[in-house]
Design a protein around this motif. Structure first.
Motif, PDB file in Angstrom:
ATOM      1  N   LYS A 262      28.512   9.834  10.003  1.00 36.80           N
ATOM      2  CA  LYS A 262      27.315  10.395  10.589  1.00 36.80           C
ATOM      3  C   LYS A 262      26.913   9.736  11.871  1.00 36.80           C
ATOM      4  CE  LYS A 262      24.073  10.958   7.692  1.00 36.80           C
ATOM      5  NZ  LYS A 262      22.732  10.799   6.878  1.00 36.80           N
ATOM      6  N   LYS A 263      26.960   8.304  12.098  1.00 36.48           N
ATOM      7  CA  LYS A 263      26.707   7.672  13.080  1.00 36.48           C
ATOM      8  C   LYS A 263      27.762   7.831  14.251  1.00 36.48           C
ATOM      9  CE  LYS A 263      25.682   3.073  12.622  1.00 36.48           C
ATOM     10  NZ  LYS A 263      25.552   1.850  12.240  1.00 36.48           N
ATOM     11  N   ALA A 264      28.959   7.971  13.814  1.00 40.93           N
ATOM     12  CA  ALA A 264      30.125   8.273  14.789  1.00 40.93           C
ATOM     13  C   ALA A 264      29.836   9.618  15.402  1.00 40.93           C
ATOM     14  CB  ALA A 264      31.450   8.120  13.952  1.00 40.93           C
ATOM     15  N   VAL A 265      29.385  10.531  14.426  1.00 43.90           N
ATOM     16  CA  VAL A 265      29.498  12.063  15.210  1.00 43.90           C
ATOM     17  C   VAL A 265      28.363  12.072  16.065  1.00 43.90           C
ATOM     18  CG1 VAL A 265      28.718  14.332  14.401  1.00 43.90           C
ATOM     19  CG2 VAL A 265      30.539  13.107  13.198  1.00 43.90           C
ATOM     20  N   TYR A 266      27.177  11.481  15.707  1.00 45.11           N
ATOM     21  CA  TYR A 266      25.965  11.407  16.860  1.00 45.11           C
ATOM     22  C   TYR A 266      26.396  10.693  17.985  1.00 45.11           C
ATOM     23  CZ  TYR A 266      22.130  13.366  14.128  1.00 45.11           C
ATOM     24  OH  TYR A 266      21.234  14.389  13.457  1.00 45.11           O
ATOM     25  N   PHE A 267      27.129   9.684  17.960  1.00 41.80           N
ATOM     26  CA  PHE A 267      27.458   8.862  19.176  1.00 41.80           C
ATOM     27  C   PHE A 267      28.443   9.547  19.814  1.00 41.80           C
ATOM     28  CE2 PHE A 267      29.770   5.686  21.699  1.00 41.80           C
ATOM     29  CZ  PHE A 267      28.656   5.095  22.302  1.00 41.80           C
TER      30      PHE A 267
ATOM     31  N   LEU B 101      18.256  14.249  22.710  1.00 45.31           N
ATOM     32  CA  LEU B 101      18.041  14.505  21.414  1.00 45.31           C
ATOM     33  C   LEU B 101      19.006  13.933  20.522  1.00 45.31           C
ATOM     34  CD1 LEU B 101      16.543  18.059  21.633  1.00 45.31           C
ATOM     35  CD2 LEU B 101      15.487  16.077  21.285  1.00 45.31           C
ATOM     36  N   LEU B 102      20.385  14.001  21.034  1.00 49.24           N
ATOM     37  CA  LEU B 102      21.505  13.374  20.299  1.00 49.24           C
ATOM     38  C   LEU B 102      21.255  11.745  20.257  1.00 49.24           C
ATOM     39  CD1 LEU B 102      24.347  15.482  21.792  1.00 49.24           C
ATOM     40  CD2 LEU B 102      23.587  15.243  19.000  1.00 49.24           C
ATOM     41  N   LEU B 103      20.902  11.389  21.438  1.00 49.96           N
ATOM     42  CA  LEU B 103      20.602   9.938  21.538  1.00 49.96           C
ATOM     43  C   LEU B 103      19.484   9.360  20.354  1.00 49.96           C
ATOM     44  CD1 LEU B 103      21.132   7.033  22.555  1.00 49.96           C
ATOM     45  CD2 LEU B 103      19.366   7.407  24.200  1.00 49.96           C
ATOM     46  N   PHE B 104      18.532  10.168  20.267  1.00 50.57           N
ATOM     47  CA  PHE B 104      17.538   9.966  19.258  1.00 50.57           C
ATOM     48  C   PHE B 104      17.958  10.046  18.033  1.00 50.57           C
ATOM     49  CE2 PHE B 104      13.962  11.615  16.670  1.00 50.57           C
ATOM     50  CZ  PHE B 104      13.314  10.451  16.453  1.00 50.57           C
ATOM     51  N   GLY B 105      18.696  11.070  17.588  1.00 51.27           N
ATOM     52  CA  GLY B 105      19.435  11.215  16.378  1.00 51.27           C
ATOM     53  C   GLY B 105      20.396  10.036  16.040  1.00 51.27           C
ATOM     54  N   PHE B 106      21.179   9.685  16.964  1.00 51.32           N
ATOM     55  CA  PHE B 106      21.960   8.464  16.585  1.00 51.32           C
ATOM     56  C   PHE B 106      21.194   7.206  16.571  1.00 51.32           C
ATOM     57  CE2 PHE B 106      23.784   4.490  18.795  1.00 51.32           C
ATOM     58  CZ  PHE B 106      24.943   4.482  17.972  1.00 51.32           C
TER      59      PHE B 106
ATOM     60  N   LYS C 138      17.041  16.913  11.751  1.00 47.58           N
ATOM     61  CA  LYS C 138      18.007  17.916  12.307  1.00 47.58           C
ATOM     62  C   LYS C 138      17.191  19.342  12.936  1.00 47.58           C
ATOM     63  CE  LYS C 138      21.764  16.165   9.812  1.00 47.58           C
ATOM     64  NZ  LYS C 138      22.815  16.193   8.697  1.00 47.58           N
ATOM     65  N   PRO C 139      16.282  19.842  11.782  1.00 49.53           N
ATOM     66  CA  PRO C 139      15.532  20.853  12.496  1.00 49.53           C
ATOM     67  C   PRO C 139      14.869  20.385  13.554  1.00 49.53           C
ATOM     68  CG  PRO C 139      15.423  20.583  10.123  1.00 49.53           C
ATOM     69  CD  PRO C 139      15.955  19.340  10.537  1.00 49.53           C
ATOM     70  N   LEU C 140      14.087  19.661  13.632  1.00 50.50           N
ATOM     71  CA  LEU C 140      13.262  19.412  14.623  1.00 50.50           C
ATOM     72  C   LEU C 140      14.233  19.222  16.161  1.00 50.50           C
ATOM     73  CD1 LEU C 140      10.632  16.916  13.375  1.00 50.50           C
ATOM     74  CD2 LEU C 140      10.441  19.195  14.255  1.00 50.50           C
ATOM     75  N   ILE C 141      15.403  18.483  15.973  1.00 53.43           N
ATOM     76  CA  ILE C 141      16.284  18.386  17.084  1.00 53.43           C
ATOM     77  C   ILE C 141      16.646  19.768  17.600  1.00 53.43           C
ATOM     78  CG2 ILE C 141      18.695  17.487  17.835  1.00 53.43           C
ATOM     79  CD1 ILE C 141      17.752  15.069  16.198  1.00 53.43           C
ATOM     80  N   GLY C 142      17.006  20.477  16.479  1.00 58.76           N
ATOM     81  CA  GLY C 142      17.347  21.913  16.789  1.00 58.76           C
ATOM     82  C   GLY C 142      16.499  22.842  17.446  1.00 58.76           C
ATOM     83  N   ILE C 143      15.147  22.607  16.859  1.00 61.92           N
ATOM     84  CA  ILE C 143      14.140  23.639  17.749  1.00 61.92           C
ATOM     85  C   ILE C 143      13.786  23.021  19.071  1.00 61.92           C
ATOM     86  CG2 ILE C 143      11.666  23.890  17.667  1.00 61.92           C
ATOM     87  CD1 ILE C 143      12.046  23.932  14.306  1.00 61.92           C
ATOM     88  N   ALA C 144      13.783  21.690  19.246  1.00 61.85           N
ATOM     89  CA  ALA C 144      13.631  21.105  20.744  1.00 61.85           C
ATOM     90  C   ALA C 144      14.599  21.651  21.509  1.00 61.85           C
ATOM     91  CB  ALA C 144      13.570  19.649  20.423  1.00 61.85           C
TER      92      ALA C 144
ATOM     93  N   VAL D  85      10.580  11.015  23.047  1.00 60.16           N
ATOM     94  CA  VAL D  85      11.921  10.549  22.434  1.00 60.16           C
ATOM     95  C   VAL D  85      12.011   9.052  22.934  1.00 60.16           C
ATOM     96  CG1 VAL D  85      14.551  10.459  22.440  1.00 60.16           C
ATOM     97  CG2 VAL D  85      13.089  12.706  22.288  1.00 60.16           C
ATOM     98  N   LEU D  86      11.781   8.627  24.112  1.00 65.90           N
ATOM     99  CA  LEU D  86      11.865   7.209  24.230  1.00 65.90           C
ATOM    100  C   LEU D  86      10.656   6.629  23.757  1.00 65.90           C
ATOM    101  CD1 LEU D  86      12.980   7.517  28.084  1.00 65.90           C
ATOM    102  CD2 LEU D  86      14.133   6.907  26.037  1.00 65.90           C
ATOM    103  N   SER D  87       9.544   7.076  23.810  1.00 64.60           N
ATOM    104  CA  SER D  87       8.623   6.279  23.377  1.00 64.60           C
ATOM    105  C   SER D  87       8.705   6.069  21.646  1.00 64.60           C
ATOM    106  CB  SER D  87       7.200   7.166  23.386  1.00 64.60           C
ATOM    107  OG  SER D  87       6.714   7.326  24.706  1.00 64.60           O
ATOM    108  N   ILE D  88       8.851   7.231  20.945  1.00 61.03           N
ATOM    109  CA  ILE D  88       9.230   7.067  19.565  1.00 61.03           C
ATOM    110  C   ILE D  88      10.459   6.192  19.313  1.00 61.03           C
ATOM    111  CG2 ILE D  88      10.093   8.237  17.265  1.00 61.03           C
ATOM    112  CD1 ILE D  88       8.611  11.002  18.472  1.00 61.03           C
ATOM    113  N   THR D  89      11.555   6.305  20.044  1.00 58.33           N
ATOM    114  CA  THR D  89      12.468   5.389  19.858  1.00 58.33           C
ATOM    115  C   THR D  89      12.159   3.795  19.903  1.00 58.33           C
ATOM    116  OG1 THR D  89      13.986   6.848  20.732  1.00 58.33           O
ATOM    117  CG2 THR D  89      14.820   4.573  20.609  1.00 58.33           C
TER     118      THR D  89
END
Length: 167
Positions: free
Chosen positions: A38-43, A85-90, A105-111, A151-155
């Motif tokens: 999962k981590k590899a796919v996001y990265f 968004l992919l960076l946030f998911g990773f 995943k739905p939030l990333i998809g909607i954004a 994204v950066l603030s939440i991260t």
């Protein structure tokens, strides 16, 4: 655009294409060697999106064709939103490997979908020939800025909380 960009074209090519190639190689190497799929796919997806952004950016800054610049301009914002968004998911998958956030995943998809819809149906572009730059959808530019800050603030907050938990 040639008159305004001629002096730095070769620098732009080297400064974009070499990092793009290195990013793809790093992403592919990490994908093949990773034990956490999962981590590899996001990265890997983040690496590909970032490399696409670099290639599109060099195309924009080294082209003479206004039509090609107009075709790629809003796509750049879409790619930029996608790699954030992919960076946030990773980062979420990396920091919380035991939990699978149901809404992530739905939030990333909607954004990403909002940026995609605005890219397709937003305000038309106009060319500012004096600086060889397009004027884009103000909504898309503002959306991208707020999404990146969010994204950066939440991260950052997740990282601080995670570091505090480790100590």
């Amino acid at each position: 655009c040639l008159a305004t960009t001629e002096s730095y074209r070769s620098l732009a090519l080297y400064a974009h294409l070499i990092p793009a190639l290195a990013t793809v190689i790093l992403g592919l190497f990490a994908f093949m060697r990773a034990t956490d799929r999962k981590k590899a796919v996001y990265f890997f997806a983040f690496s590909i999106a970032f490399a696409l952004w670099l290639v599109a950016d060099v195309l924009l800054w080294t082209q003479n064709s206004y039509h090609l610049i107009a075709a790629f301009w809003n796509s750049m914002d879409l790619i930029e939103v996608t790699f954030f968004l992919l960076l946030f998911g990773f980062i979420c998958v990396d920091l919380f490997p035991d939990r699978d956030p149901v809404l992530m995943k739905p939030l990333i998809g909607i954004a990403a979908l909002i940026a995609f819809v605005v890219t397709l149906f937003g305000e038309p572009l106009s060319m500012q020939q004096a600086v060889c730059e397009m004027t884009e959808s103000s909504f898309l530019a503002t959306y991208k800025l707020w999404l990146e800050m969010l994204v950066l603030s939440i991260t950052f907050c997740i990282g601080i909380v995670r570091i505090a938990q480790v100590k």
